[in-house]
Design an enzyme around this catalytic site. Sequence first.
Site, PDB file in Angstrom:
ATOM      1  N   CYS A  49      46.302  42.594  44.139  1.00  0.00           N
ATOM      2  CA  CYS A  49      45.968  42.654  42.714  1.00  0.00           C
ATOM      3  C   CYS A  49      46.515  43.903  42.025  1.00  0.00           C
ATOM      4  O   CYS A  49      46.749  43.900  40.821  1.00  0.00           O
ATOM      5  CB  CYS A  49      44.449  42.596  42.523  1.00  0.00           C
ATOM      6  SG  CYS A  49      43.711  41.081  43.159  1.00  0.00           S
ATOM      7  N   HIS A  82      43.541  43.952  35.087  1.00  0.00           N
ATOM      8  CA  HIS A  82      43.822  42.860  36.024  1.00  0.00           C
ATOM      9  C   HIS A  82      42.756  41.796  35.830  1.00  0.00           C
ATOM     10  O   HIS A  82      41.564  42.096  35.741  1.00  0.00           O
ATOM     11  CB  HIS A  82      43.814  43.377  37.453  1.00  0.00           C
ATOM     12  CG  HIS A  82      43.614  42.294  38.465  1.00  0.00           C
ATOM     13  ND1 HIS A  82      44.455  41.207  38.547  1.00  0.00           N
ATOM     14  CD2 HIS A  82      42.659  42.114  39.418  1.00  0.00           C
ATOM     15  CE1 HIS A  82      44.034  40.407  39.507  1.00  0.00           C
ATOM     16  NE2 HIS A  82      42.940  40.936  40.045  1.00  0.00           N
ATOM     17  N   ASN A  88      42.642  33.937  38.164  1.00  0.00           N
ATOM     18  CA  ASN A  88      43.146  35.195  38.719  1.00  0.00           C
ATOM     19  C   ASN A  88      44.519  34.931  39.334  1.00  0.00           C
ATOM     20  O   ASN A  88      44.639  34.251  40.347  1.00  0.00           O
ATOM     21  CB  ASN A  88      42.171  35.712  39.784  1.00  0.00           C
ATOM     22  CG  ASN A  88      42.606  37.021  40.402  1.00  0.00           C
ATOM     23  OD1 ASN A  88      43.732  37.465  40.231  1.00  0.00           O
ATOM     24  ND2 ASN A  88      41.704  37.652  41.141  1.00  0.00           N
TER      25      ASN A  88
END
Length: 355
Positions: free
Chosen positions: A116, A282, A312
């Site tokens: 991430c 993020h 995501n």
Amino acid sequence: MFSAKIGGIGSYVPEWEVTNNDLEKVMDTSDEWIQERTGIQSRRYGKKHKETSTTMGARAAEIAIDRAGIDKEDIDFIIFATLSPDYYFPGCGVLLQREMGITNKEVGALDIRNQCSGFIYALSVGDQFIKTGMYQNILVVGAEMHSMGLDFSTRGRNVSVIFGDGAGAVVLQRSTREGQGILTTHLHADGTYAEKLALINPGAHGGYHAEKMGEDTDFGYPDTKYGEMFVNKKMIDDAMVYPQMEGQFVFKLAVQKFPEVIGEALEKTGLKTSDIDMFVPHQANLRISQFVQRRLGLKDEQVWNNIQKYGNTTAASIPIALCEAWEAGAVKDGDLVCLAAFGSGFTWGSALIRW
């Protein structure tokens, strides 16, 4: 010393939209359950056998290169961030180079494996190369094809409902104005709890978890041949070839590290939270983004979230969201943009950019 600026930005998401209601058909879940825990309403999945992290990354890169006003032949270095590469090896950097037809210059290609936080790490590395004058036009790509490796059953729902596919890219160039571009980046990691969010099998350790490794246990598989330790039927039957996550642990650590690393960037530059024009976190979980927003005292118009429609997308989430914000006119010339990420490893980082 001049910093790197984002000379061009692009993004790509697959056409196939998968809603929470669609997932209800294959696992015991519901739109209400997913939205309450993650804020996600839908996500995009790539076309099987036709799209990969590389091909999606290439589509985003083509847009970024065009917006930078250069030709693909002008790219002199490639940095590719992903946790879902096309192959175990080689990495996607060289595959992207081939996909885009820029192999004639034999430019270097670097693969970033920071999940991430991958795009933030990639930006920081690219910034250093630009500062030293080593490269002039660096292509930075974040791309993910999560849908090919998720457990689409009730057993895997806590992880599988979160992730989507997509790609984002930027072209880093030397800033021509003092004070413009990447002002500072801050990178951190702590591997103490690595297995709390990980895809452990298959791996070179030859067993379920690191703690099961050792000669006395024969890597957890008595009478298993070395070649079979990498991947075998028992791993598949026990669903250990899918990502594993302890959600509450990750949430608690994320809401701690996000504000810390943002504060570190502001302190370094002598700026304040109120100076931030746009915060692009993020897109891990809408609840995390909202918690961090409240901690920082930011208004809704100062934060860009799109996890609701894309899920995501890990290393791709920040460049996709940043591109979307820029295209919407929410990021303008002279704006102070803050990027921050936290993810598996655990790794986290931030970047402050004067647009």
